[in-house]
Design a protein around this motif. Sequence first.
Motif, PDB file in Angstrom:
ATOM      1  N   GLY A   1      -5.192   0.729   4.804  1.00 54.03           N
ATOM      2  CA  GLY A   1      -6.983   0.827   6.368  1.00 54.03           C
ATOM      3  C   GLY A   1      -8.115   1.558   5.062  1.00 54.03           C
ATOM      4  O   GLY A   1      -8.057   1.684   4.250  1.00 54.03           O
ATOM      5  N   PRO A   2      -8.616   1.959   5.627  1.00 51.66           N
ATOM      6  CA  PRO A   2      -9.714   3.072   5.234  1.00 51.66           C
ATOM      7  C   PRO A   2      -9.678   3.906   4.669  1.00 51.66           C
ATOM      8  O   PRO A   2      -8.531   4.901   5.304  1.00 51.66           O
ATOM      9  N   LEU A   3     -10.535   4.825   4.176  1.00 52.47           N
ATOM     10  CA  LEU A   3      -9.716   5.574   3.182  1.00 52.47           C
ATOM     11  C   LEU A   3     -11.881   6.565   3.200  1.00 52.47           C
ATOM     12  O   LEU A   3     -12.636   5.716   2.793  1.00 52.47           O
ATOM     13  N   TYR A   4     -11.462   7.975   3.173  1.00 49.37           N
ATOM     14  CA  TYR A   4     -12.910   8.323   3.358  1.00 49.37           C
ATOM     15  C   TYR A   4     -13.334   9.435   1.823  1.00 49.37           C
ATOM     16  O   TYR A   4     -11.943  10.251   1.795  1.00 49.37           O
ATOM     17  N   ARG A   5     -14.509   9.127   0.838  1.00 50.09           N
ATOM     18  CA  ARG A   5     -14.587  10.095   0.450  1.00 50.09           C
ATOM     19  C   ARG A   5     -14.819  11.524   0.770  1.00 50.09           C
ATOM     20  O   ARG A   5     -15.892  11.880   1.279  1.00 50.09           O
TER      21      ARG A   5
ATOM     22  N   ALA B   1     -22.535   5.216   7.754  1.00 56.32           N
ATOM     23  CA  ALA B   1     -23.420   6.181   7.364  1.00 56.32           C
ATOM     24  C   ALA B   1     -24.923   6.304   5.685  1.00 56.32           C
ATOM     25  O   ALA B   1     -25.099   6.247   4.909  1.00 56.32           O
ATOM     26  N   CYS B   2     -22.863   7.607   5.977  1.00 54.10           N
ATOM     27  CA  CYS B   2     -23.135   8.212   4.755  1.00 54.10           C
ATOM     28  C   CYS B   2     -22.603   7.914   3.403  1.00 54.10           C
ATOM     29  O   CYS B   2     -22.837   8.152   1.828  1.00 54.10           O
ATOM     30  N   GLY B   3     -21.923   6.178   3.678  1.00 55.36           N
ATOM     31  CA  GLY B   3     -21.475   5.370   2.816  1.00 55.36           C
ATOM     32  C   GLY B   3     -20.324   5.898   1.711  1.00 55.36           C
ATOM     33  O   GLY B   3     -19.845   6.266   0.879  1.00 55.36           O
ATOM     34  N   ILE B   4     -19.170   6.853   3.009  1.00 52.18           N
ATOM     35  CA  ILE B   4     -18.283   7.753   2.407  1.00 52.18           C
ATOM     36  C   ILE B   4     -16.621   6.668   2.652  1.00 52.18           C
ATOM     37  O   ILE B   4     -15.659   6.960   2.187  1.00 52.18           O
ATOM     38  N   VAL B   5     -17.202   5.827   3.072  1.00 53.28           N
ATOM     39  CA  VAL B   5     -15.719   4.454   3.597  1.00 53.28           C
ATOM     40  C   VAL B   5     -15.309   3.629   2.737  1.00 53.28           C
ATOM     41  O   VAL B   5     -16.493   2.994   1.820  1.00 53.28           O
TER      42      VAL B   5
ATOM     43  N   GLY C   1     -11.232  15.101  -2.275  1.00 59.01           N
ATOM     44  CA  GLY C   1     -10.712  13.881  -2.798  1.00 59.01           C
ATOM     45  C   GLY C   1     -10.623  12.693  -1.890  1.00 59.01           C
ATOM     46  O   GLY C   1     -10.817  12.706  -0.142  1.00 59.01           O
ATOM     47  N   LEU C   2      -9.650  11.807  -2.568  1.00 55.73           N
ATOM     48  CA  LEU C   2      -9.824   9.987  -1.027  1.00 55.73           C
ATOM     49  C   LEU C   2      -8.810  10.627  -0.161  1.00 55.73           C
ATOM     50  O   LEU C   2      -8.184  11.168  -0.144  1.00 55.73           O
ATOM     51  N   VAL C   3      -9.143  10.534   1.105  1.00 53.86           N
ATOM     52  CA  VAL C   3      -8.110  10.960   2.250  1.00 53.86           C
ATOM     53  C   VAL C   3      -8.381   9.898   3.732  1.00 53.86           C
ATOM     54  O   VAL C   3      -9.053   8.625   3.860  1.00 53.86           O
ATOM     55  N   ARG C   4      -6.936   9.642   3.902  1.00 51.41           N
ATOM     56  CA  ARG C   4      -7.290   8.836   5.784  1.00 51.41           C
ATOM     57  C   ARG C   4      -7.884   9.106   6.965  1.00 51.41           C
ATOM     58  O   ARG C   4      -7.701   8.265   7.243  1.00 51.41           O
ATOM     59  N   VAL C   5      -7.474  10.655   7.292  1.00 47.79           N
ATOM     60  CA  VAL C   5      -8.499  10.885   8.317  1.00 47.79           C
ATOM     61  C   VAL C   5      -9.915  11.187   7.657  1.00 47.79           C
ATOM     62  O   VAL C   5     -10.375  11.462   6.591  1.00 47.79           O
ATOM     63  N   CYS C   6     -11.031  10.322   9.317  1.00 50.48           N
ATOM     64  CA  CYS C   6     -11.811  10.308   8.878  1.00 50.48           C
ATOM     65  C   CYS C   6     -12.782  11.974   9.514  1.00 50.48           C
ATOM     66  O   CYS C   6     -12.350  12.605   9.744  1.00 50.48           O
TER      67      CYS C   6
ATOM     68  N   ARG D   1     -17.705   9.764  14.833  1.00 48.66           N
ATOM     69  CA  ARG D   1     -17.742  10.040  13.001  1.00 48.66           C
ATOM     70  C   ARG D   1     -17.598   8.957  12.495  1.00 48.66           C
ATOM     71  O   ARG D   1     -18.086   9.016  10.954  1.00 48.66           O
ATOM     72  N   ILE D   2     -16.825   7.656  12.606  1.00 46.04           N
ATOM     73  CA  ILE D   2     -16.994   6.456  11.445  1.00 46.04           C
ATOM     74  C   ILE D   2     -18.214   6.381  10.998  1.00 46.04           C
ATOM     75  O   ILE D   2     -17.959   5.739  10.647  1.00 46.04           O
ATOM     76  N   ALA D   3     -19.076   6.177  12.657  1.00 43.15           N
ATOM     77  CA  ALA D   3     -20.713   5.707  12.788  1.00 43.15           C
ATOM     78  C   ALA D   3     -21.267   6.658  11.212  1.00 43.15           C
ATOM     79  O   ALA D   3     -22.228   6.256  10.394  1.00 43.15           O
ATOM     80  N   ILE D   4     -20.622   7.722  11.886  1.00 42.94           N
ATOM     81  CA  ILE D   4     -21.557   8.959  10.209  1.00 42.94           C
ATOM     82  C   ILE D   4     -21.041   8.569   9.095  1.00 42.94           C
ATOM     83  O   ILE D   4     -21.755   8.759   7.949  1.00 42.94           O
ATOM     84  N   ALA D   5     -19.609   8.378   9.006  1.00 40.17           N
ATOM     85  CA  ALA D   5     -18.880   7.787   7.601  1.00 40.17           C
ATOM     86  C   ALA D   5     -19.366   6.924   7.036  1.00 40.17           C
ATOM     87  O   ALA D   5     -19.337   7.137   5.748  1.00 40.17           O
TER      88      ALA D   5
END
Length: 102
Positions: A23-27, A13-17, A31-36, A7-11
């Motif tokens: 810590g990390p945020l995912y678009r 690769a998608c440039g959403i991190v 919107g922005l979330v903490r959980v991948c 999941r983290i590698a895909i995120a």
Amino acid sequence: MTPEKQRIAIAEACGIVTHDHWGPLYRTPQGLVRVCPDFTGDLNAMHEAERVLIERGDEAMLDYDQELGMVTDSWKWNATAAQKASAFLETLGLWEEAKNES
């Protein structure tokens, strides 16, 4: 690769991190979330990830279709999110086998 590492590698690769001091945020579309996003368990999340391959062009999509054919023995449209995640990572050369540390 564990599902979490996938999941983290895909995120990535998608440039959403992105990161903040907590810590990390995912678009995501929400919107922005903490959980991948659950790329290995959610076909909608994988559909969003596949856009990265579409943007890379026909060759990337052909490679993805070929990888998808190797991880599923059914028609590619019936592939699970986990199978699509595996093929996505293989296509981009991001799949990592577990290291045997014996």
